[in-house]
Design a protein around this motif. Structure first.
Motif, PDB file in Angstrom:
ATOM      1  N   ARG A  46       0.847  -1.201   0.000  1.00 34.81           N
ATOM      2  CA  ARG A  46       0.000   0.000   0.000  1.00 34.81           C
ATOM      3  C   ARG A  46       0.880   1.249   0.000  1.00 34.81           C
ATOM      4  NH1 ARG A  46      -3.556   0.810   5.197  1.00 34.81           N
ATOM      5  NH2 ARG A  46      -4.330  -1.205   4.546  1.00 34.81           N
ATOM      6  N   PRO A  47       0.457   2.299  -0.692  1.00 30.68           N
ATOM      7  CA  PRO A  47       1.191   3.555  -0.596  1.00 30.68           C
ATOM      8  C   PRO A  47       1.207   4.076   0.842  1.00 30.68           C
ATOM      9  CG  PRO A  47      -0.311   3.604  -2.467  1.00 30.68           C
ATOM     10  CD  PRO A  47      -0.636   2.372  -1.664  1.00 30.68           C
ATOM     11  N   SER A  54      -1.546   7.147   2.682  1.00 26.06           N
ATOM     12  CA  SER A  54      -2.402   7.354   1.510  1.00 26.06           C
ATOM     13  C   SER A  54      -3.899   7.215   1.753  1.00 26.06           C
ATOM     14  CB  SER A  54      -2.003   6.350   0.423  1.00 26.06           C
ATOM     15  OG  SER A  54      -2.251   5.026   0.871  1.00 26.06           O
ATOM     16  N   ARG A  55      -4.299   6.804   2.916  1.00 23.31           N
ATOM     17  CA  ARG A  55      -5.726   6.587   3.156  1.00 23.31           C
ATOM     18  C   ARG A  55      -6.464   7.923   3.265  1.00 23.31           C
ATOM     19  NH1 ARG A  55      -7.973   1.419   2.601  1.00 23.31           N
ATOM     20  NH2 ARG A  55      -6.247   0.003   2.880  1.00 23.31           N
ATOM     21  N   ALA A  56      -7.513   8.064   2.487  1.00 23.70           N
ATOM     22  CA  ALA A  56      -8.321   9.284   2.509  1.00 23.70           C
ATOM     23  C   ALA A  56      -8.976   9.443   3.877  1.00 23.70           C
ATOM     24  CB  ALA A  56      -9.383   9.221   1.423  1.00 23.70           C
ATOM     25  N   TYR A 113      -2.363  12.745   8.164  1.00 21.13           N
ATOM     26  CA  TYR A 113      -1.047  12.193   8.488  1.00 21.13           C
ATOM     27  C   TYR A 113      -0.117  13.301   8.959  1.00 21.13           C
ATOM     28  CZ  TYR A 113      -2.631   7.952   6.222  1.00 21.13           C
ATOM     29  OH  TYR A 113      -3.324   6.819   5.892  1.00 21.13           O
ATOM     30  N   ARG A 150       4.222  12.107   6.108  1.00 23.48           N
ATOM     31  CA  ARG A 150       4.127  12.544   4.711  1.00 23.48           C
ATOM     32  C   ARG A 150       5.519  12.683   4.097  1.00 23.48           C
ATOM     33  NH1 ARG A 150       0.083  15.956   6.914  1.00 23.48           N
ATOM     34  NH2 ARG A 150       1.470  17.733   6.717  1.00 23.48           N
ATOM     35  N   ALA A 173       6.719   9.276   3.292  1.00 20.76           N
ATOM     36  CA  ALA A 173       6.037   8.778   2.098  1.00 20.76           C
ATOM     37  C   ALA A 173       6.689   9.300   0.820  1.00 20.76           C
ATOM     38  CB  ALA A 173       4.562   9.172   2.135  1.00 20.76           C
ATOM     39  N   PRO A 225       7.650   5.387  -1.092  1.00 19.68           N
ATOM     40  CA  PRO A 225       6.254   5.520  -1.526  1.00 19.68           C
ATOM     41  C   PRO A 225       5.327   4.366  -1.167  1.00 19.68           C
ATOM     42  CG  PRO A 225       7.718   5.204  -3.410  1.00 19.68           C
ATOM     43  CD  PRO A 225       8.585   5.337  -2.196  1.00 19.68           C
ATOM     44  N   ARG A 226       5.867   3.172  -0.929  1.00 23.97           N
ATOM     45  CA  ARG A 226       5.011   2.028  -0.589  1.00 23.97           C
ATOM     46  C   ARG A 226       5.584   1.273   0.603  1.00 23.97           C
ATOM     47  NH1 ARG A 226       0.949   1.027  -3.876  1.00 23.97           N
ATOM     48  NH2 ARG A 226       1.036   1.925  -5.936  1.00 23.97           N
TER      49      ARG A 226
END
Length: 80
Positions: A16-17, A20-22, A26, A31, A34, A38-39
């Motif tokens: 998972r990125p 990234s969860r809407a 964070y 961030r 990330a 990225p993952r």
């Protein structure tokens, strides 16, 4: 997300990125992480679970890590 509320589900996190969860606010530290990683991979997750503040300094998790590599491996297998 207000502080004190649970964060996003970790089930299926491998691949998972990161951050990234809407609907989740964070931390700047997460961030920034990330942007570099990225993952979530098994290796990045293992490092983070071993030493969250060492991998993502100033993250807001309040979690000190899991020292035992077998426990981390079992948790990662469960979450994957």
């Amino acid at each position: 997300m207000d502080k004190g509320e649970p964060g996003p589900s970790l089930k299926g996190i491998v691949g998972r990125p990161v951050a990234s969860r809407a609907g989740y606010d964070y931390s700047p530290a997460m961030r920034e992480y990330a942007a570099r990683e990225p993952r979530w991979t098994r290796a990045t997750l293992d490092a983070f679970l071993a030493n969250p503040q060492g991998v993502v300094p100033d993250n807001e998790m309040g979690f000190f890590g899991i020292r035992d590599p077998k426990e981390r491996a079992a948790l990662i297998a469960y979450l994957a």
